[in-house]
Write a protein that holds these residues in place. Structure first.
Motif, PDB file in Angstrom:
ATOM      1  N   ILE A   1       0.859  -1.175   0.000  1.00  0.00           N
ATOM      2  CA  ILE A   1       0.000   0.000   0.000  1.00  0.00           C
ATOM      3  C   ILE A   1       0.905   1.237   0.000  1.00  0.00           C
ATOM      4  O   ILE A   1       2.040   1.183   0.452  1.00  0.00           O
ATOM      5  N   SER A   2       0.384   2.329  -0.534  1.00  0.00           N
ATOM      6  CA  SER A   2       1.197   3.529  -0.591  1.00  0.00           C
ATOM      7  C   SER A   2       0.465   4.697   0.046  1.00  0.00           C
ATOM      8  O   SER A   2      -0.756   4.800  -0.039  1.00  0.00           O
ATOM      9  N   LEU A   3       1.232   5.549   0.719  1.00  0.00           N
ATOM     10  CA  LEU A   3       0.659   6.728   1.341  1.00  0.00           C
ATOM     11  C   LEU A   3       1.510   7.937   0.996  1.00  0.00           C
ATOM     12  O   LEU A   3       2.714   7.809   0.780  1.00  0.00           O
ATOM     13  N   GLU A   4       0.850   9.085   0.963  1.00  0.00           N
ATOM     14  CA  GLU A   4       1.587  10.290   0.647  1.00  0.00           C
ATOM     15  C   GLU A   4       1.330  11.332   1.734  1.00  0.00           C
ATOM     16  O   GLU A   4       0.190  11.587   2.104  1.00  0.00           O
ATOM     17  N   ILE A   5       2.419  11.904   2.243  1.00  0.00           N
ATOM     18  CA  ILE A   5       2.304  12.948   3.257  1.00  0.00           C
ATOM     19  C   ILE A   5       2.149  14.283   2.545  1.00  0.00           C
ATOM     20  O   ILE A   5       2.950  14.625   1.674  1.00  0.00           O
ATOM     21  N   LEU A   6       1.093  15.017   2.891  1.00  0.00           N
ATOM     22  CA  LEU A   6       0.865  16.328   2.288  1.00  0.00           C
ATOM     23  C   LEU A   6       1.136  17.387   3.343  1.00  0.00           C
ATOM     24  O   LEU A   6       0.541  17.372   4.415  1.00  0.00           O
ATOM     25  N   CYS A   7       2.080  18.283   3.049  1.00  0.00           N
ATOM     26  CA  CYS A   7       2.374  19.346   4.006  1.00  0.00           C
ATOM     27  C   CYS A   7       2.862  20.585   3.272  1.00  0.00           C
ATOM     28  O   CYS A   7       3.053  20.566   2.058  1.00  0.00           O
ATOM     29  N   GLU A   8       3.068  21.654   4.024  1.00  0.00           N
ATOM     30  CA  GLU A   8       3.611  22.885   3.454  1.00  0.00           C
ATOM     31  C   GLU A   8       5.008  22.582   2.900  1.00  0.00           C
ATOM     32  O   GLU A   8       5.754  21.816   3.509  1.00  0.00           O
ATOM     33  N   SER A   9       5.353  23.236   1.778  1.00  0.00           N
ATOM     34  CA  SER A   9       6.640  22.895   1.158  1.00  0.00           C
ATOM     35  C   SER A   9       7.814  23.267   2.063  1.00  0.00           C
ATOM     36  O   SER A   9       8.866  22.649   2.004  1.00  0.00           O
TER      37      SER A   9
ATOM     38  N   VAL B   1      12.050  18.754   6.635  1.00  0.00           N
ATOM     39  CA  VAL B   1      11.947  18.082   7.933  1.00  0.00           C
ATOM     40  C   VAL B   1      11.325  16.700   7.764  1.00  0.00           C
ATOM     41  O   VAL B   1      11.775  15.709   8.341  1.00  0.00           O
ATOM     42  N   VAL B   2      10.282  16.612   6.928  1.00  0.00           N
ATOM     43  CA  VAL B   2       9.594  15.347   6.711  1.00  0.00           C
ATOM     44  C   VAL B   2      10.507  14.358   5.976  1.00  0.00           C
ATOM     45  O   VAL B   2      10.522  13.165   6.281  1.00  0.00           O
ATOM     46  N   ILE B   3      11.288  14.832   5.037  1.00  0.00           N
ATOM     47  CA  ILE B   3      12.106  13.956   4.195  1.00  0.00           C
ATOM     48  C   ILE B   3      13.444  13.619   4.868  1.00  0.00           C
ATOM     49  O   ILE B   3      13.839  12.462   4.918  1.00  0.00           O
ATOM     50  N   GLY B   4      14.116  14.630   5.408  1.00  0.00           N
ATOM     51  CA  GLY B   4      15.409  14.386   6.063  1.00  0.00           C
ATOM     52  C   GLY B   4      16.531  14.220   5.058  1.00  0.00           C
ATOM     53  O   GLY B   4      16.312  14.226   3.846  1.00  0.00           O
ATOM     54  N   ARG B   5      17.741  14.047   5.596  1.00  0.00           N
ATOM     55  CA  ARG B   5      18.907  13.928   4.738  1.00  0.00           C
ATOM     56  C   ARG B   5      18.844  12.645   3.922  1.00  0.00           C
ATOM     57  O   ARG B   5      18.715  11.562   4.478  1.00  0.00           O
ATOM     58  N   HIS B   6      18.930  12.779   2.608  1.00  0.00           N
ATOM     59  CA  HIS B   6      18.818  11.636   1.690  1.00  0.00           C
ATOM     60  C   HIS B   6      17.586  10.789   1.980  1.00  0.00           C
ATOM     61  O   HIS B   6      17.605   9.570   1.823  1.00  0.00           O
ATOM     62  N   GLY B   7      16.521  11.443   2.442  1.00  0.00           N
ATOM     63  CA  GLY B   7      15.266  10.723   2.693  1.00  0.00           C
ATOM     64  C   GLY B   7      15.268   9.907   3.968  1.00  0.00           C
ATOM     65  O   GLY B   7      14.421   9.032   4.147  1.00  0.00           O
ATOM     66  N   SER B   8      16.219  10.196   4.886  1.00  0.00           N
ATOM     67  CA  SER B   8      16.345   9.329   6.065  1.00  0.00           C
ATOM     68  C   SER B   8      15.121   9.394   6.986  1.00  0.00           C
ATOM     69  O   SER B   8      14.713   8.379   7.545  1.00  0.00           O
ATOM     70  N   THR B   9      14.530  10.595   7.138  1.00  0.00           N
ATOM     71  CA  THR B   9      13.357  10.696   8.010  1.00  0.00           C
ATOM     72  C   THR B   9      12.147  10.022   7.355  1.00  0.00           C
ATOM     73  O   THR B   9      11.390   9.305   8.001  1.00  0.00           O
ATOM     74  N   LEU B  10      12.018  10.241   6.053  1.00  0.00           N
ATOM     75  CA  LEU B  10      10.943   9.579   5.312  1.00  0.00           C
ATOM     76  C   LEU B  10      11.089   8.055   5.424  1.00  0.00           C
ATOM     77  O   LEU B  10      10.112   7.331   5.649  1.00  0.00           O
ATOM     78  N   ASP B  11      12.329   7.565   5.300  1.00  0.00           N
ATOM     79  CA  ASP B  11      12.589   6.125   5.427  1.00  0.00           C
ATOM     80  C   ASP B  11      12.260   5.625   6.832  1.00  0.00           C
ATOM     81  O   ASP B  11      11.705   4.545   6.989  1.00  0.00           O
ATOM     82  N   ALA B  12      12.616   6.434   7.852  1.00  0.00           N
ATOM     83  CA  ALA B  12      12.339   6.035   9.241  1.00  0.00           C
ATOM     84  C   ALA B  12      10.832   5.934   9.465  1.00  0.00           C
ATOM     85  O   ALA B  12      10.340   4.975  10.058  1.00  0.00           O
ATOM     86  N   MET B  13      10.085   6.942   8.957  1.00  0.00           N
ATOM     87  CA  MET B  13       8.629   6.921   9.127  1.00  0.00           C
ATOM     88  C   MET B  13       8.027   5.742   8.367  1.00  0.00           C
ATOM     89  O   MET B  13       7.120   5.067   8.850  1.00  0.00           O
ATOM     90  N   GLN B  14       8.562   5.482   7.176  1.00  0.00           N
ATOM     91  CA  GLN B  14       8.067   4.356   6.374  1.00  0.00           C
ATOM     92  C   GLN B  14       8.333   3.038   7.080  1.00  0.00           C
ATOM     93  O   GLN B  14       7.461   2.166   7.150  1.00  0.00           O
ATOM     94  N   TYR B  15       9.530   2.903   7.654  1.00  0.00           N
ATOM     95  CA  TYR B  15       9.875   1.657   8.323  1.00  0.00           C
ATOM     96  C   TYR B  15       8.979   1.413   9.543  1.00  0.00           C
ATOM     97  O   TYR B  15       8.429   0.322   9.715  1.00  0.00           O
TER      98      TYR B  15
END
Lengths: 217, 76
Positions: free
Chosen positions: A92-100, A105-119
């Motif tokens: 399943i896929s989800l998309e976070i919608l926020c202010e640009s 902050v949501v994505i993090g360095r090289h997507g690390s925060t996004l990866d952490a939230m996904q994990y």
């Protein structure tokens, strides 16, 4: 797990109105009858409606969305979550919608925060499930943009390796990013790829097939 | 910040009522310590510490935004 109570003239009617409230179908729900209908004298005296409690197990999408929404709120971000299409297999896929301005902050360095939230979302969704469901989380189209950026960087590194006839080390990146690069450069016959170093500094090294000078130690 | 650490820990364990988080100021660093039911320790650490790493990353994201420095430890 969502629960709702409803009443009706018959058990069937009570269940139907509970399902309408839940927006679920009969097969997704478990029903507990709290009160059988009682007709009463002349259909009036002592008559009681049927009362039921209906439960539906949360879908993986609901579990994932609820977790992410709460998580983002606790992170102090004003964001919402959109459930995307079901992917092949059980993903399943989800998309976070926020202010640009909040995207970094949501994505993090090289997507690390996004990866952490996904994990963590993967862990939470699969807590008590028999079949593993893969959860993908994206924000601001980061995953696609990152993929394109990786391919561009791979092309540049390969070009430089072939031109200089020397191995070219790319920037350190997480394993799934390295995999993208390895797979992509596999198609070329003028370079091969390996990885060097240990995480989080492990990086792809692009090695030209034709090398000049003494080999690197 | 503490609510975020508690939320993450509670979401991952089997005994959410036994989760406790302490907060301590160490110089200019905020230190959080997560305690969970003994059988839940693995649930907040994960294989190769992957879950703990994700928790730290998310907490740091919020800390970065609030210009704070934060560490998260797990009692075991």
């Amino acid at each position: 797990m969502k629960k709702v109570r409803a009443t009706g003239r018959t058990v069937e009617e009570a269940v139907r109105s509970a399902l309408v409230k839940l927006g679920a179908t009969r097969s997704q729900a478990t029903v507990q009858v709290l009160q059988e209908p009682v007709k009463g004298l002349f259909g009036l005296l002592g008559a009681r409606e049927a009362e039921v409690e209906v439960c539906v197990a949360a879908t993986p999408e609901e579990t994932a969305r609820d977790f992410l929404v709460e998580l983002l709120r606790h992170m102090g971000l004003d964001a919402s979550v959109r459930v995307g299409a079901r992917l092949d297999g059980d993903g399943i896929s989800l998309e976070i919608l926020c202010e640009s301005e909040d995207l970094p902050v949501v994505i993090g360095r090289h997507g690390s925060t996004l990866d952490a939230m996904q994990y963590l979302t993967n862990v939470v969704v699969n807590q008590d499930r028999d079949v593993y469901i893969r959860v993908y989380v994206d924000a601001g189209d980061y995953r696609r943009r990152r993929q394109e950026g990786l391919l561009r960087m791979a092309d540049r590194a390969a070009l430089r390796a072939v031109r200089t006839k020397r191995p070219v080390a790319m920037d350190p990146m997480p394993s799934h990013d390295r995999k993208v690069v390895h797979t992509y450069l596999q198609e070329r016959t003028d370079v091969t790829t390996t990885s060097e170093g240990t995480d989080p500094h492990r990086k792809v090294v692009v090695v030209p097939v034709v090398q000049s000078g003494p080999p690197r130690d | 910040m503490k609510d975020l650490v508690e939320f993450l820990a509670r979401s991952l364990v089997e005994h959410p009522d036994q989760v406790s988080v302490t907060e301590e100021q160490r110089g200019d660093t905020l230190a959080y310590r997560i305690s969970v039911h003994p059988s839940d320790v693995g649930k907040v650490i994960g294989r190769q510490g992957r879950i703990a790493k994700s928790i730290r990353n998310i907490v740091s994201a919020r800390a970065y935004r609030e210009k704070q420095h934060v560490v998260v430890d797990i009692d075991s």
